[in-house]
Design a protein around this motif. Structure first.
Motif, PDB file in Angstrom:
ATOM      1  N   VAL A 263       0.843  -1.199   0.000  1.00 23.48           N
ATOM      2  CA  VAL A 263       0.000   0.000   0.000  1.00 23.48           C
ATOM      3  C   VAL A 263       0.884   1.256   0.000  1.00 23.48           C
ATOM      4  CG1 VAL A 263      -1.601   1.360   1.417  1.00 23.48           C
ATOM      5  CG2 VAL A 263      -2.003  -1.081   1.062  1.00 23.48           C
ATOM      6  N   ALA A 264       1.930   1.260   0.822  1.00 25.09           N
ATOM      7  CA  ALA A 264       2.841   2.407   0.871  1.00 25.09           C
ATOM      8  C   ALA A 264       3.542   2.616  -0.467  1.00 25.09           C
ATOM      9  CB  ALA A 264       3.865   2.205   1.985  1.00 25.09           C
ATOM     10  N   ILE A 265       3.936   1.531  -1.122  1.00 21.28           N
ATOM     11  CA  ILE A 265       4.590   1.643  -2.436  1.00 21.28           C
ATOM     12  C   ILE A 265       3.635   2.274  -3.448  1.00 21.28           C
ATOM     13  CG2 ILE A 265       5.465   0.290  -4.392  1.00 21.28           C
ATOM     14  CD1 ILE A 265       6.660  -1.644  -2.256  1.00 21.28           C
ATOM     15  N   PHE A 266       2.375   1.843  -3.427  1.00 22.41           N
ATOM     16  CA  PHE A 266       1.382   2.441  -4.324  1.00 22.41           C
ATOM     17  C   PHE A 266       1.192   3.920  -4.005  1.00 22.41           C
ATOM     18  CE2 PHE A 266       0.302  -1.559  -6.104  1.00 22.41           C
ATOM     19  CZ  PHE A 266      -0.545  -1.334  -7.174  1.00 22.41           C
ATOM     20  N   GLY A 267       1.099   4.240  -2.710  1.00 23.68           N
ATOM     21  CA  GLY A 267       0.894   5.634  -2.314  1.00 23.68           C
ATOM     22  C   GLY A 267       2.044   6.527  -2.739  1.00 23.68           C
ATOM     23  N   LEU A 268       3.267   6.042  -2.600  1.00 17.78           N
ATOM     24  CA  LEU A 268       4.436   6.850  -2.971  1.00 17.78           C
ATOM     25  C   LEU A 268       4.558   6.973  -4.491  1.00 17.78           C
ATOM     26  CD1 LEU A 268       6.814   5.421  -0.261  1.00 17.78           C
ATOM     27  CD2 LEU A 268       6.069   7.806  -0.441  1.00 17.78           C
ATOM     28  N   SER A 269       4.195   5.917  -5.208  1.00 15.22           N
ATOM     29  CA  SER A 269       4.182   6.005  -6.672  1.00 15.22           C
ATOM     30  C   SER A 269       3.140   7.026  -7.134  1.00 15.22           C
ATOM     31  CB  SER A 269       3.877   4.634  -7.289  1.00 15.22           C
ATOM     32  OG  SER A 269       4.844   3.681  -6.910  1.00 15.22           O
ATOM     33  N   TYR A 270       1.997   7.049  -6.452  1.00 15.51           N
ATOM     34  CA  TYR A 270       0.947   8.019  -6.751  1.00 15.51           C
ATOM     35  C   TYR A 270       1.424   9.440  -6.450  1.00 15.51           C
ATOM     36  CZ  TYR A 270      -3.955   9.544  -7.143  1.00 15.51           C
ATOM     37  OH  TYR A 270      -5.131  10.139  -7.528  1.00 15.51           O
ATOM     38  N   ALA A 271       2.157   9.586  -5.334  1.00 14.37           N
ATOM     39  CA  ALA A 271       2.740  10.891  -5.006  1.00 14.37           C
ATOM     40  C   ALA A 271       3.728  11.328  -6.075  1.00 14.37           C
ATOM     41  CB  ALA A 271       3.414  10.832  -3.640  1.00 14.37           C
ATOM     42  N   GLY A 272       4.478  10.367  -6.614  1.00 14.62           N
ATOM     43  CA  GLY A 272       5.400  10.690  -7.698  1.00 14.62           C
ATOM     44  C   GLY A 272       4.683  11.219  -8.928  1.00 14.62           C
TER      45      GLY A 272
END
Length: 334
Positions: A263-272
């Motif tokens: 979930v954190a990886i998805f969130g950070l990719s979305y932030a990118g």
């Protein structure tokens, strides 16, 4: 105005889209993994882990799409003609998956057909979403206030790469969700799935992250310019931390940590993506302010959203709380 209403709404739409990607992502991932599960009993167990929540997860898609139409009508009018084939494919995939989800437990003669339909609908919807994302990142041709590109502008090697990344990403969410919700042989099988999927996902994220800044000069400036590059560097640093937690969780056989790390990886990719897009709503040239409806409309709609969004969050949290814990083969919701 201290706060631009258009930016408040951009944040709300971004939140709704991310909530959809995250929540519907793991149940689409279950569908993608469907053929790899051991037998019909295990496939139905996997379906039972999402049965109480899967249809509610799609509420966020309705909110994101309807909000875009109401709040950013110009963006909606430009994006839809650019992505019509993908949007139609996504909706057909979601519809067929939903029908298959209900029918697979109510027929014996055509059970295999509906199981294949559940897998196929999940895969088609995911590929369509991934290609739409790639097309948006590349930018949509705009002339005046209308779409100026061709019918096939969305079909490029980069959009195919983003589609592959989303398929792997959703499958990873699905595998770690099964680790969270099951035990025994199913847990171990999901754990075995998660290891290569995690490696593939990180390789694809890395490839897309290397390509994206060079698609447009403004992306390059936001990621590597001064002083914006300092703030942008926080995203990959946090991503490295999430990857470490994912690896540690998979190594130790943790039940919850791999899912939370994914979930954190998805969130950070979305932030990118946010770093690359801002302040545009539709790259390369349509800004949030330009795409927004009049302030009076935004204020009126915000009143409704201030009631509706907490209600959706409330019943979503309640449903996940009620159906928390492990799901076993003897459990069922149909």
């Amino acid at each position: 105005m201290i706060f631009e209403l258009s930016f408040i709404w951009a944040g709300l739409i971004a939140f709704a889209v991310f909530a959809y990607v995250l929540l519907d992502g793991f149940d689409l991932g279950i569908g993608i993994l469907f053929p790899l599960l051991k037998d019909r009993e295990e496939r139905h167990l996997a379906m039972n882990t999402i049965a109480p929540v899967w249809d509610g997860n799609e509420t966020w898609l309705v909110l994101g799409g309807g909000g875009l139409f109401a709040v950013f009508p110009l963006a909606y009018a430009i994006v839809m003609p650019a992505l019509y084939p993908l949007i139609i494919a996504m909706l057909l995939g979601l519809i067929f998956r939903g029908v298959a989800f209900e029918f697979v437990h109510r027929t014996k003669r055509m059970q295999t057909f509906w199981e294949v339909g559940f897998w196929g609908g999940s895969l088609v919807a995911t590929i369509a979403q991934g290609m739409a994302l790639g097309a948006l990142v590349q930018g949509i041709a705009i002339e005046g206030r209308a779409y100026a590109g061709g019918n096939w502008d969305w079909l490029t090697p980069f959009s195919a790469l983003t589609a592959l990344a989303l398929v792997v990403g959703y499958a990873m969410l699905g595998a770690t969700w099964l680790m969270l919700k099951t035990e025994g042989a199913t847990f171990e099988r999901a754990r075995r799935f998660a290891r290569p999927l995690g490696v593939g996902l990180l390789a694809l994220i890395g490839s897309i992250s290397l390509i994206t800044p060079f698609l447009r000069p403004e992306y390059l400036a936001r990621w590597f310019g001064w002083p914006s590059g300092i703030w942008s560097a926080i995203v990959p640093l946090l991503l490295a931390l999430a990857v470490w937690q994912l690896w540690k969780g998979l190594r130790d056989g943790d039940h919850a940590r791999p899912f939370l790390a994914t979930v954190a990886i998805f969130g950070l990719s979305y932030a990118g993506l946010g770093v690359s897009f801002y302040p545009n709503l539709v790259p390369p040239s349509l800004t949030i302010v330009e795409a927004a409806a009049p302030d009076k409309s935004l204020a009126f709609l915000l009143v409704g959203a201030s009631v509706l969004i907490p209600m959706i969050l409330g019943y979503t949290a309640y449903s996940y709380w009620v159906f928390r814990g492990k799901v076993r083969p003897e459990d069922g919701y149909h």
